[in-house]
Design an enzyme around this catalytic site. Sequence first.
Site, PDB file in Angstrom:
ATOM      1  N   LEU A  14       0.720  -1.307   0.056  1.00  0.00           N
ATOM      2  CA  LEU A  14       0.080  -0.087  -0.046  1.00  0.00           C
ATOM      3  C   LEU A  14       0.853   1.339   0.057  1.00  0.00           C
ATOM      4  CD1 LEU A  14      -2.669  -0.934   2.590  1.00  0.00           C
ATOM      5  CD2 LEU A  14      -2.640  -1.485   0.424  1.00  0.00           C
TER       6      LEU A  14
ATOM      7  N   SER B 120       5.167   4.528  -5.836  1.00  0.00           N
ATOM      8  CA  SER B 120       5.844   5.317  -6.951  1.00  0.00           C
ATOM      9  C   SER B 120       6.396   4.209  -8.082  1.00  0.00           C
ATOM     10  CB  SER B 120       7.013   5.784  -6.145  1.00  0.00           C
ATOM     11  OG  SER B 120       8.152   4.719  -5.859  1.00  0.00           O
TER      12      SER B 120
ATOM     13  N   GLU C  73       0.259  -0.033 -10.202  1.00  0.00           N
ATOM     14  CA  GLU C  73      -0.564   1.303 -10.043  1.00  0.00           C
ATOM     15  C   GLU C  73       0.584   2.194  -9.500  1.00  0.00           C
ATOM     16  OE1 GLU C  73      -1.994   4.590  -9.502  1.00  0.00           O
ATOM     17  OE2 GLU C  73      -3.001   3.937  -7.802  1.00  0.00           O
TER      18      GLU C  73
ATOM     19  N   CYS D  22      -1.974  10.414  -6.763  1.00  0.00           N
ATOM     20  CA  CYS D  22      -1.419   9.972  -7.966  1.00  0.00           C
ATOM     21  C   CYS D  22      -2.279  10.454  -9.253  1.00  0.00           C
ATOM     22  CB  CYS D  22      -1.220   8.480  -8.176  1.00  0.00           C
ATOM     23  SG  CYS D  22      -2.847   7.390  -7.712  1.00  0.00           S
TER      24      CYS D  22
ATOM     25  N   THR E  43       9.573   2.464  -7.201  1.00  0.00           N
ATOM     26  CA  THR E  43       9.446   1.306  -6.406  1.00  0.00           C
ATOM     27  C   THR E  43       8.737   0.164  -7.219  1.00  0.00           C
ATOM     28  OG1 THR E  43       9.584   2.825  -4.539  1.00  0.00           O
ATOM     29  CG2 THR E  43       8.698   0.458  -4.224  1.00  0.00           C
TER      30      THR E  43
ATOM     31  N   LYS F 271       1.303  -5.439   3.288  1.00  0.00           N
ATOM     32  CA  LYS F 271       2.383  -4.335   4.079  1.00  0.00           C
ATOM     33  C   LYS F 271       1.925  -2.816   3.681  1.00  0.00           C
ATOM     34  CE  LYS F 271       6.772  -2.095   3.099  1.00  0.00           C
ATOM     35  NZ  LYS F 271       6.031  -0.695   3.582  1.00  0.00           N
TER      36      LYS F 271
ATOM     37  N   GLU G 290       6.610  14.381 -11.020  1.00  0.00           N
ATOM     38  CA  GLU G 290       5.549  14.126  -9.904  1.00  0.00           C
ATOM     39  C   GLU G 290       6.040  14.586  -8.632  1.00  0.00           C
ATOM     40  OE1 GLU G 290       2.273  10.910  -8.710  1.00  0.00           O
ATOM     41  OE2 GLU G 290       4.096  10.038  -8.689  1.00  0.00           O
TER      42      GLU G 290
ATOM     43  N   TRP H  15       1.320   5.529   1.174  1.00  0.00           N
ATOM     44  CA  TRP H  15       0.953   6.377   2.330  1.00  0.00           C
ATOM     45  C   TRP H  15      -0.035   7.400   2.398  1.00  0.00           C
ATOM     46  CZ3 TRP H  15       1.938  11.119   0.853  1.00  0.00           C
ATOM     47  CH2 TRP H  15       3.129  11.260   0.081  1.00  0.00           C
TER      48      TRP H  15
ATOM     49  N   TYR I 220      11.892  -8.254  -8.711  1.00  0.00           N
ATOM     50  CA  TYR I 220      11.860  -9.223  -7.802  1.00  0.00           C
ATOM     51  C   TYR I 220      11.251 -10.556  -8.320  1.00  0.00           C
ATOM     52  CZ  TYR I 220      12.469  -5.420  -4.301  1.00  0.00           C
ATOM     53  OH  TYR I 220      12.987  -4.219  -3.893  1.00  0.00           O
TER      54      TYR I 220
ATOM     55  N   LYS J 272      11.045  17.056  -0.004  1.00  0.00           N
ATOM     56  CA  LYS J 272      11.153  16.857  -1.455  1.00  0.00           C
ATOM     57  C   LYS J 272      10.308  17.941  -2.233  1.00  0.00           C
ATOM     58  CE  LYS J 272       9.213  13.604  -4.966  1.00  0.00           C
ATOM     59  NZ  LYS J 272       8.248  12.505  -4.994  1.00  0.00           N
TER      60      LYS J 272
END
Length: 498
Positions: A165, A245, A267, A302, A248, A191, A392, A167, A255, A352
């Site tokens: 998920l 993001s 997404e 997003c 990520t 997670k 972004e 934040w 993986y 940021k």
Amino acid sequence: MALLTRDDYAAIAATIDFPTGAFIDGRSRPAISGKTFASLNPATGATLAEIAACGAEDVELAVTKARAAFDDGRWSRLHPSERKAVLIRLAKLITRNARELAVMESLDSGKTIYDCETVDLPETVNCLKWHAELIDKIYDQVSPASDNHIAMVLREPIGVVGLVLPWNFPLLMLAWKIGPALAAGCSVVLKPAEETSLTALRIAELAHEAGVPRGVLNVLPGTGPEVGEPLGRHMDVDMVSFTGSTETGKRFLRYSADSNAKEVVLEMGGKNPAIVMDDAENLDRVAAHIVNGAFWNMGENCSASSRLIVHRAIKDDLLARITAHARAWVVGDPLDPETRIGALVSKGHYAKVCGYLDQADTILLGGKAENGFVEPTIVSVPGNDHPLAREEIFGPVLTVIEVGSFDEAISVANDTDYGLCAALFTANAKRAIRGARMLRAGTVTVNSFGEGDITTPFGGYKQSGFGGRDNSIHAHDQYTQLKTIWLDLADDADEAVD
């Protein structure tokens, strides 16, 4: 449900017993390592709770329990109507505890209590109820075949799924994922983002109370390297659904490739255009949509309309109206129901966003940043190559780009690595339909800002994601796999063999 006063919400906050343990196999427990991390209130910097900091050993335990639950059928082979009843009970329990959850969400994320109460909680409940009601209404198929054959096409739950998920919408994104995943019959290892883990842990408790069997819904708080990566690499996880993001999200593809080639649904980010043409009607209404699209949830969204692509003939008039609407958005205490802009989620993210403000050449409104809060900001850039037009920001910053024609507007809108959402404001019906088709985005709204609703699929083109969609009946596809059963009915005397 009517909003309360700021003092009422503060009183509720003082009574909350925050969950602190990972939720594995039907109970809360500390991380196997004994490590914890602080969950901070971004509006004040205060520590809300010390939460279990899970690691690879916890992932192994949770996946083992989830696999056992899936294989023995305690949920995966439960009658659809029984799974439906459990998820309906969960939706009712969330409704019963909605106020506590709304305050917890606001404290943990910096989101305004106004948004938590009026958007996040109602939509969370609606999402779970919608997927619950769908469970016993999705039919399998029989394909066309000869008189000597029957071909059945069945949906089966994919197995153990990892749900990762973001934040920015902790409760709502949890519902978007566990709703269809549990409805399909999967076992879940979830997670939450380390910045916003509290409500996910509380929902796990409520799910167990509602009757979700042990091992079926597990929640592991912790960092990406300590929990996300082991989950993404685990050989006994059948698929991962990730929201977050783009950087990520790409890691989860690696993986998967390095482990068992598990399915991955992504997404990810967006740099979403809002095009306003010179024939747009009711510019005051257009301005309200632009402001909501750019600044709702502090721009930590997003699907935020972060690029305003406006025809030069109406630019000044529209910007005057946008400025007037934006000035009405109060910045301040997230627990005050009058506040529309709360705190950014963390010190790191605040820094940021401030870094992007430092790159702004022309600030038309706002620009003030202090102690984790950033006021609604409008910046003008000379073209679509500026970093504020391409990257972004994920903060309350609207970038304005001037164009001179419809074709130029579409070209600028599509000139991006992303393709999540887009909006087009025009009074010309043909132009609206043609533009909606030309825009390279998963969701295109006409004369409004929005994401559709629970019935419409949500996801993006290009680096905004792929592999499946959230919301709608299509969300179930990512948590199921198709099986063909081919039955030969031919008489033994028949010579034909297929």
